[in-house]
Design a protein around this motif. Structure first.
Motif, short mmCIF file in Angstrom:
data_model
loop_
_atom_site.label_atom_id
_atom_site.label_comp_id
_atom_site.label_asym_id
_atom_site.label_seq_id
_atom_site.Cartn_x
_atom_site.Cartn_y
_atom_site.Cartn_z
N PHE A 1 0.89 -1.06 0.79
CA PHE A 1 0.22 0.15 0.05
C PHE A 1 1.29 1.12 -0.04
CE2 PHE A 1 -2.86 -3.15 2.18
CZ PHE A 1 -3.75 -2.99 1.30
N SER A 2 0.13 2.09 -1.06
CA SER A 2 0.66 3.54 -1.13
C SER A 2 -0.05 4.42 -0.58
CB SER A 2 2.29 3.32 -2.17
OG SER A 2 2.40 4.64 -1.82
N PRO A 3 -0.52 4.69 0.23
CA PRO A 3 -1.88 5.97 0.89
C PRO A 3 -1.23 7.06 -0.18
CG PRO A 3 -0.96 5.48 3.03
CD PRO A 3 0.19 4.81 1.56
N TYR A 4 -2.05 8.30 -0.27
CA TYR A 4 -2.21 9.45 -0.82
C TYR A 4 -2.68 10.42 0.36
CZ TYR A 4 -2.93 7.69 -5.65
OH TYR A 4 -2.57 6.86 -6.56
N LEU A 5 -3.03 9.60 1.76
CA LEU A 5 -3.52 10.74 2.27
C LEU A 5 -2.82 9.74 3.99
CD1 LEU A 5 -6.93 11.91 2.15
CD2 LEU A 5 -5.36 12.77 1.73
N PRO A 6 -2.34 10.13 4.76
CA PRO A 6 -1.43 9.51 6.41
C PRO A 6 -3.06 8.91 6.69
CG PRO A 6 -1.50 11.63 6.65
CD PRO A 6 -2.04 11.88 4.91
N TRP A 7 -1.90 7.33 6.74
CA TRP A 7 -3.12 6.09 7.80
C TRP A 7 -3.90 7.45 8.27
CZ3 TRP A 7 -4.32 2.22 5.07
CH2 TRP A 7 -2.81 1.93 4.30
N GLN A 8 -3.67 8.08 9.63
CA GLN A 8 -4.56 8.88 10.45
C GLN A 8 -5.81 9.17 9.72
OE1 GLN A 8 -1.48 8.91 10.01
NE2 GLN A 8 -0.49 8.51 12.08
N VAL A 9 -5.41 10.24 8.49
CA VAL A 9 -6.39 11.18 7.87
C VAL A 9 -7.30 9.40 7.35
CG1 VAL A 9 -7.07 12.61 6.76
CG2 VAL A 9 -4.91 12.78 7.41
N LEU A 10 -6.89 8.52 6.60
CA LEU A 10 -8.09 7.44 6.13
C LEU A 10 -8.93 7.19 7.65
CD1 LEU A 10 -5.57 6.10 4.01
CD2 LEU A 10 -7.53 7.45 3.42
N ALA A 11 -8.42 6.87 8.55
CA ALA A 11 -9.08 6.07 9.50
C ALA A 11 -10.49 6.83 10.26
CB ALA A 11 -8.26 5.56 10.66
N ARG B 1 -24.30 2.61 -1.06
CA ARG B 1 -22.83 3.57 -0.95
C ARG B 1 -22.11 3.14 0.17
NH1 ARG B 1 -25.32 8.97 -1.37
NH2 ARG B 1 -27.48 9.24 -2.37
N ALA B 2 -22.23 1.77 1.45
CA ALA B 2 -21.22 1.35 2.51
C ALA B 2 -20.14 0.95 1.21
CB ALA B 2 -21.67 0.13 2.46
N LEU B 3 -20.63 0.30 -0.40
CA LEU B 3 -19.69 0.03 -1.27
C LEU B 3 -19.40 0.82 -1.56
CD1 LEU B 3 -21.64 -3.03 -2.49
CD2 LEU B 3 -19.65 -3.27 -0.73
N ALA B 4 -19.59 2.28 -2.08
CA ALA B 4 -18.99 3.38 -2.29
C ALA B 4 -18.02 4.01 -1.68
CB ALA B 4 -19.44 4.16 -3.26
N ALA B 5 -18.25 4.30 -0.12
CA ALA B 5 -16.98 4.14 0.29
C ALA B 5 -16.41 3.56 0.86
CB ALA B 5 -17.60 4.58 2.23
N THR B 6 -16.78 2.06 0.85
CA THR B 6 -15.47 1.06 0.86
C THR B 6 -14.19 1.71 -0.31
OG1 THR B 6 -16.28 -0.42 1.83
CG2 THR B 6 -14.57 -1.38 0.58
N ALA B 7 -15.16 1.50 -1.50
CA ALA B 7 -13.93 1.49 -2.47
C ALA B 7 -13.10 2.73 -2.75
CB ALA B 7 -14.84 2.00 -4.28
N ILE B 8 -13.47 4.14 -1.50
CA ILE B 8 -13.21 4.99 -2.09
C ILE B 8 -12.19 5.29 -1.38
CG2 ILE B 8 -13.05 7.74 -0.77
CD1 ILE B 8 -15.79 7.81 -1.70
N LEU B 9 -12.00 4.14 0.37
CA LEU B 9 -11.01 4.28 0.76
C LEU B 9 -9.88 3.61 0.65
CD1 LEU B 9 -13.16 3.61 4.59
CD2 LEU B 9 -11.21 5.89 3.84
N ALA B 10 -10.00 2.28 -0.46
CA ALA B 10 -8.83 1.06 -0.87
C ALA B 10 -8.41 1.93 -1.90
CB ALA B 10 -10.10 -0.31 -1.93
N ALA B 11 -8.89 2.93 -2.73
CA ALA B 11 -8.24 3.77 -3.85
C ALA B 11 -7.56 4.67 -3.28
CB ALA B 11 -9.47 4.50 -4.72
N LEU B 12 -7.62 5.60 -2.16
CA LEU B 12 -7.22 6.67 -1.34
C LEU B 12 -5.74 5.66 -1.21
CD1 LEU B 12 -9.91 8.78 0.56
CD2 LEU B 12 -7.72 9.41 -1.87
#
Length: 689
Positions: free
Chosen positions: A7-17, A41-52
């Motif tokens: 994983f190479s997050p676009y935002l810090p892990w704290q922000v993603l949390a 909408r839950a699937l969409a939110a999960t996809a957003i977090l996975a992309a980030l």
């Protein structure tokens, strides 16, 4: 090739949390309100977090690294006993071959020798240094070929893999050693000093060995004395030192049948002999200027007990004073010169002449005192050349120079003779190196002419006539100084001179101080280097024969560094007692201890290394049972058995290259998010219609 997800997050892990927590809260609220599109909408939110989070496929190109096994070969002195050296050579070749047969395994061989300064076998130090040179993640084990007698176990390193000890020696080995439990550094001459020693047996002692053994004691390499002592029990040995200075006392136990070595059957003690109190009797014939010089010299030394016998009133003097008022107490003449004379270390006759005060039998007793080992100094004045001279008494047989009857009254400078330049009493006096050197000290103005009959003339005066004569009589020593003007040096007349040094040396020579012996062979040691000094009044080239602890002999030439002083330096390859001989003089010297630390404990044992070996899962095996097989076991499994030892593969590797490939391109994430969002909107919209 190794593949995994990175994983190479676009935002810090704290922000993603935080974003994930908000999304979970909103979706939970939507589900609670019964909104029909909350799952999408839950699937969409999960996809957003996975992309980030930036998931990617990581591929690594790895090259495996070999496992490293450290083989420590102990070749210290104790490994030379019995068949241990052959065992070590065979085991080294066998273990290297077995380890070499294992795939992906390297061997690092460390050869261990005796440590300097008698520190023994520093096996743990060698192991720690070998570990420091290798990556810890590649260490798969260590094999120690040793007798287990290590002297730095307190710094044992934390080894990350099994450590095995392969013991040399035989189970039936046994040895006898001599141990000095306590010994003083100093001892008072004439007083008994007690040494504590013990003879102990180690290992599997045969039942045929006796409960006692002989012990041989020799002082300064002299005549040995043999005693019988018990084995295994400390005993007190009383010793009386024969002389001042360093006394080298050697204790030796004879070799017992079957013991491993005799290198620990000897012990050497060096004790410095000192005098408790030096007792000096000063006999002055009458008061004169030089009398105070003797008193100041003897009183300046706190260790000197001075008894001064002075004749203040000559018998022929008639002044009407009653005899009962001449002294508060009667002077103990008989007690001093008959009963207590042997208690004195030195007697000085300072300008004494015969007046009938000391009877002939008193003087005869003093002559006997000299022949039995006493010391007498005659400081001659004008009366020495008269009919009342002390030379006309029973003391004549111990006086080495006779007066001619002539008193020379003229100025002169005392000079060193050829013998004086070599004799320790006058050697280097006032900075003079040889008899040809011109003295710079002040003149004396009176000399009693002497005719030497024996002894050594070390100083001369007017027209090179003898001024100071030194001699040995029986067991004692005698000196004659043919002038009473030595005090002029202490008063600084014409610049003065080394009066205090001359009289101090003279007194100490007469009291047999070892540092002032004119014929002596001495040695001092520093580390492995020995410095041998030969002092002699003779001439000619000198060479010293040195006998090492193992009996080998070597002859070393000596260099004359000053008149009568020869020097040689020798580097000893062994620690222990060395015997020195030059002419008729013998001495002993010790390099390190008589029994080096390597031979204090000679029985092979695994007890000292048991903590390290068991803590790593290794084993202790005897080479007398054969060379063990070598295996591989997984970490945490037993790593030793009855006839085998094991190493733990470390599976270390070197990464050559790494590549990251995104799991999905950005347009795919956008398409997924858009689809889920539209589907959620359509579902909620149909429910509203």
């Amino acid at each position: 090739m190794i593949r995994d997800i990175a994983f190479s997050p676009y935002l810090p892990w704290q922000v993603l949390a935080v974003i994930a927590a908000i999304a979970v809260a909103l979706i939970a609220f939507a589900a609670w309100r019964g909104l029909s599109g909350w799952g999408l909408r839950a699937l969409a939110a999960t996809a957003i977090l996975a992309a980030l989070a930036g998931p990617a496929l990581r591929e690594e190109q790895r090259d495996p690294l070999t496992d490293i096994v450290i083989l420590v070969v102990d070749t210290s002195a104790s490994q030379s006993l019995s068949q241990r050296a052959a065992q070590v050579e065979q085991a080294k070749a066998g273990i290297e071959a077995r380890l070499g047969a294992l795939a992906n395994t390297e061997v690092r061989v460390i050869t261990l020798r005796d440590a300097t300064d008698n520190r023994g076998t520093l096996l743990m130090t060698a192991l720690a240094e070998a570990m420091a040179e290798e990556p810890r993640g590649r260490l798969a084990g260590a094999v120690l070929l040793s007798d287990g007698q290590v002297h730095d176990i307190d710094i044992a390193p934390g080894f990350p893999a099994p450590v095995h000890l392969l013991l040399t020696g035989e189970p039936t080995d046994w040895d006898r050693r001599l141990v000095i439990e306590n010994a003083p550094t100093f001892a008072i001459l004439g007083e008994e000093v007690t040494l504590g020693l013990m003879v102990e047996d180690q290992g599997r002692v045969p039942s045929t060995q006796a409960a006692s053994t002989e012990i041989v004691v020799a002082i300064d390499g002299g005549e040995p004395m043999t005693f019988t002592i018990p084995v295994g029990r400390m005993i007190d040995v009383p010793v009386t030192l024969p002389h001042g200075g360093i006394n080298v006392i050697q204790f030796t136990v004879p070799e017992a049948e079957g013991e491993l070595t005799t290198r620990n059957n000897a012990a050497v003690v060096q004790i410095n002999g000192v005098r408790d109190r030096l007792r000096v009797l000063l006999v002055s014939g009458e008061p004169h200027n030089g009398e105070r010089t003797w008193r100041n010299l003897l009183k300046s030394d706190a260790s000197v007990d001075l008894v001064h016998f002075t004749i203040l009133r000559p018998p022929q003097k008639q002044d009407g004073v009653p005899v009962t008022e001449l002294s508060l107490i009667a002077f103990p003449t008989r007690e001093l010169f008959m009963e207590k004379v042997d208690d004195f270390d030195l007697i000085i006759f300072d300008r004494y002449k015969l007046r009938g005060i000391l009877p002939a039998d008193y003087l005869e007793n003093i002559a006997r005192y000299v022949e039995d080992g006493g010391a007498v100094l005659f400081a001659a004045g004008p009366d020495f050349a008269t009919a009342d001279s002390i030379f006309r008494s029973p003391l004549a047989r111990v006086i080495p120079a006779a007066p001619t009857g002539r008193v020379i009254e003229e100025g002169y400078r005392a000079r060193l003779t050829d013998a004086g330049a070599r004799h320790p009493v006058t050697e280097g006096l006032g900075g003079l190196v040889s008899a040809e050197d011109e003295p710079t000290w002040g003149r004396w103005f009176r000399q009693i002419e002497l005719a030497p009959e024996r002894g050594d003339v070390v100083m001369s005066g007017v027209e090179d006539r003898p001024l100071m004569v030194l001699d040995r009589v029986g067991e004692g020593r005698v000196a004659v100084l043919g002038s009473d003007h030595a005090w002029l040096w202490s008063r600084g007349v014409e610049g003065g001179g080394p009066q205090l040094e001359l009289l101090r040396r003279l007194a100490h020579w007469m009291m047999k101080e070892p540092d002032l012996e004119e014929e002596a062979l001495t040695a001092s040691a520093e580390g492995s280097r020995m410095t041998v000094t030969r002092r002699t009044l003779g001439e000619g080239a000198r060479q010293v024969t040195i006998t090492a602890p193992d009996g080998t002999e070597v002859t070393v030439p000596m260099e004359e560094i000053s008149p009568g002083r020869f020097l040689a330096e020798y580097d000893g390859a062994q620690m222990g007692l060395y015997r020195l001989a030059e002419g008729d003089k013998e001495a002993v010297a010790v390099l390190g201890p008589a029994a080096p630390r390597e031979f204090e404990e000679t029985i092979a044992t695994g007890e000292k290394l048991a903590g390290l070996v068991s803590g790593t899962g290794g084993g202790v095996l005897r080479l007398s049972d054969g060379i063990p097989d070598v295996r591989r076991v997984r970490e945490g499994r037993p790593a030793a058995g009855n006839s085998w030892i094991a190493i733990t593969p470390r599976e270390a590797y070197l990464t050559q290259s790494t590549s990251l490939t995104p799991l999905l391109p950005a347009w795919a994430w956008l398409l997924i998010l858009t689809g889920l969002s539209v589907m959620a909107w359509l579902r909620e919209g149909r429910r509203a219609v």
